[in-house]
Write an enzyme that holds these catalytic residues in place. Sequence first.
Site, PDB file in Angstrom:
ATOM      1  N   HIS A 131    -138.014  -3.421 -59.528  1.00  0.00           N
ATOM      2  CA  HIS A 131    -138.374  -5.026 -59.785  1.00  0.00           C
ATOM      3  C   HIS A 131    -137.186  -5.798 -59.870  1.00  0.00           C
ATOM      4  O   HIS A 131    -136.584  -6.043 -60.796  1.00  0.00           O
ATOM      5  CB  HIS A 131    -139.189  -4.786 -61.048  1.00  0.00           C
ATOM      6  CG  HIS A 131    -140.046  -6.341 -61.228  1.00  0.00           C
ATOM      7  ND1 HIS A 131    -141.285  -6.398 -61.511  1.00  0.00           N
ATOM      8  CD2 HIS A 131    -139.555  -7.641 -61.339  1.00  0.00           C
ATOM      9  CE1 HIS A 131    -141.799  -7.615 -61.754  1.00  0.00           C
ATOM     10  NE2 HIS A 131    -140.656  -8.399 -61.589  1.00  0.00           N
ATOM     11  N   HIS A 162    -135.835  -9.868 -58.852  1.00  0.00           N
ATOM     12  CA  HIS A 162    -135.808 -11.228 -57.995  1.00  0.00           C
ATOM     13  C   HIS A 162    -134.354 -11.556 -57.573  1.00  0.00           C
ATOM     14  O   HIS A 162    -133.459 -11.726 -58.365  1.00  0.00           O
ATOM     15  CB  HIS A 162    -136.069 -12.177 -59.058  1.00  0.00           C
ATOM     16  CG  HIS A 162    -137.629 -12.033 -59.693  1.00  0.00           C
ATOM     17  ND1 HIS A 162    -138.738 -12.505 -59.050  1.00  0.00           N
ATOM     18  CD2 HIS A 162    -138.034 -11.169 -60.749  1.00  0.00           C
ATOM     19  CE1 HIS A 162    -139.873 -12.057 -59.852  1.00  0.00           C
ATOM     20  NE2 HIS A 162    -139.518 -11.238 -60.774  1.00  0.00           N
ATOM     21  N   LYS A 210    -147.377  -7.413 -54.395  1.00  0.00           N
ATOM     22  CA  LYS A 210    -147.151  -7.568 -55.449  1.00  0.00           C
ATOM     23  C   LYS A 210    -148.167  -8.632 -55.847  1.00  0.00           C
ATOM     24  O   LYS A 210    -148.432  -9.794 -55.259  1.00  0.00           O
ATOM     25  CB  LYS A 210    -145.685  -8.267 -55.731  1.00  0.00           C
ATOM     26  CG  LYS A 210    -145.746  -9.014 -57.173  1.00  0.00           C
ATOM     27  CD  LYS A 210    -145.445  -7.938 -58.249  1.00  0.00           C
ATOM     28  CE  LYS A 210    -145.496  -8.602 -59.523  1.00  0.00           C
ATOM     29  NZ  LYS A 210    -144.083  -9.341 -59.862  1.00  0.00           N
ATOM     30  N   HIS A 264    -143.136  -4.437 -65.622  1.00  0.00           N
ATOM     31  CA  HIS A 264    -142.449  -4.783 -67.043  1.00  0.00           C
ATOM     32  C   HIS A 264    -143.488  -4.948 -67.935  1.00  0.00           C
ATOM     33  O   HIS A 264    -143.837  -5.653 -68.660  1.00  0.00           O
ATOM     34  CB  HIS A 264    -141.862  -6.140 -66.805  1.00  0.00           C
ATOM     35  CG  HIS A 264    -142.666  -7.368 -65.875  1.00  0.00           C
ATOM     36  ND1 HIS A 264    -144.120  -7.537 -66.341  1.00  0.00           N
ATOM     37  CD2 HIS A 264    -142.708  -8.192 -64.777  1.00  0.00           C
ATOM     38  CE1 HIS A 264    -144.659  -8.454 -65.625  1.00  0.00           C
ATOM     39  NE2 HIS A 264    -143.645  -8.672 -64.524  1.00  0.00           N
ATOM     40  N   ASP A 285    -136.693  -6.612 -63.404  1.00  0.00           N
ATOM     41  CA  ASP A 285    -137.121  -7.960 -63.529  1.00  0.00           C
ATOM     42  C   ASP A 285    -136.035  -8.984 -63.621  1.00  0.00           C
ATOM     43  O   ASP A 285    -136.296  -9.931 -64.173  1.00  0.00           O
ATOM     44  CB  ASP A 285    -138.210  -8.165 -64.781  1.00  0.00           C
ATOM     45  CG  ASP A 285    -139.024  -9.285 -64.598  1.00  0.00           C
ATOM     46  OD1 ASP A 285    -138.757  -9.827 -63.217  1.00  0.00           O
ATOM     47  OD2 ASP A 285    -139.836  -9.702 -65.325  1.00  0.00           O
TER      48      ASP A 285
HETATM   49  C1  NCD Z   1    -140.101 -13.942 -63.091  1.00  0.00           C
HETATM   50  C2  NCD Z   1    -139.377 -14.998 -62.164  1.00  0.00           C
HETATM   51  O1  NCD Z   1    -138.496 -15.858 -62.690  1.00  0.00           O
HETATM   52  O2  NCD Z   1    -139.513 -15.221 -60.974  1.00  0.00           O
HETATM   53  N1  NCD Z   1    -139.922 -14.396 -64.445  1.00  0.00           N
HETATM   54  C3  NCD Z   1    -140.222 -13.701 -65.648  1.00  0.00           C
HETATM   55  O3  NCD Z   1    -139.972 -14.337 -66.767  1.00  0.00           O
HETATM   56  N2  NCD Z   1    -140.142 -12.521 -65.638  1.00  0.00           N
HETATM   57  C4  NCD Z   1    -141.492 -14.076 -62.714  1.00  0.00           C
HETATM   58  C5  NCD Z   1    -142.076 -12.685 -63.168  1.00  0.00           C
HETATM   59  O4  NCD Z   1    -141.927 -11.749 -62.819  1.00  0.00           O
HETATM   60  O5  NCD Z   1    -142.938 -13.013 -64.079  1.00  0.00           O
HETATM   61 ZN    ZN Z   2    -140.582 -10.332 -62.219  1.00  0.00          ZN
END
Ligand code: NCD
Ligand code: ZN
Length: 342
Positions: A15, A17, A99, A170, A242
């Site tokens: 996971h 970003h 997702k 998560h 995450d």
């Molecule tokens: C994530 C993001 O910033 O894209 N933020 C987070 O707090 N985890 C989005 C997500 O996975 O919820």
């Molecule tokens: Zn995330």
Amino acid sequence: MTTQSLTLDRPLDMHLHLRDGEMLSLVAPHSASCLAGAVIMPNLVPPVDSLESLLSYRERIRAACGADAERFQPLMTLFFREYSHEELAAARPHLFAVKLYPHGVTTNSEAGVRSIESAAATFQAMEELGIPLLVHGETSGFVMDREREFLPIYERLARQYPRLKITMEHITTKAAVEVLDKYENLAATVTLQHLLITLDDVAGGLLQPHLFCKPIAKRPEDREALLGAALAGHPKLMMGSDSAPHPRHAKEGCGCAAGVYSAPVLLPRLAELFEEHGVLEKLQGFVSDHARAWHDLRNVPARQVTLLKESWTVPMNYTGADGVTTVVPFEAGRTLPWRVRP
Ligand code: NCD
Ligand code: ZN
């Protein structure tokens, strides 16, 4: 004698970003330099919700990974919307999973689903095509209860679509660990920070914006349950960082964006944690084997990543080539005993 080096086989972040543009260029190397692959979140603006945008995003990721592009596999996801069987079938060869974000619960989720019931045809198509469903499982209720309130929805989905592989993304609560064990088609990711911190670390003293994420860190007993499952080698629990970078000004200004940027410390900090608890041998499962087995991943690049017992101090921030884009990593300024061998 203490362990001085540790080699991990095909570590995968389930996971991640990576964002886009300058931020992508800045953060992609932190993951691509030490992982065999990662599941890439689709919550760009606008979201990645077509085969065309998925393929072009994958190319931008490849370019940002530079020399590591061949050794790091981006496992691409589509942002959940109602998709036809044909659309999903066409995307299938390039797609790892879909997702699902409930509407408005986190960063860039404005396009998220408002009614899970109305999405049945898409779930059926995914089940038929063997496309996993990844879920941000929070309601819009009271912030500490959002995950717990969402658990019945996971249970309903697991029962209604028994052949659909569903990942509870998560997870942050003891209750979620219990639900994970009830259904064969449920697996879960857990982040580094949720194995380490509770709400007290975020808001118990001076407010710590760099520890603020969704779902918010919970109670000590929740952290204990997550850590207990990870250290015991729970076969359905997978590392999903995450890691969610936001520019420093979006974290430190008034109205802090949710997301912890953990990519630069992910494997070293986990090695430290597992070693502290005397179960370093369980790390391989958590960072790769559980995920590869659950998803039957066969084409992950054959990459070995070695960690050395050599201390380093986590930078206070990282700045992009534009000299402007700046992110603050998790554990900034802390000295860690393990480092990734370059
Ligand atoms: C994530 C993001 O910033 O894209 N933020 C987070 O707090 N985890 C989005 C997500 O996975 O919820
Ligand atoms: Zn995330």
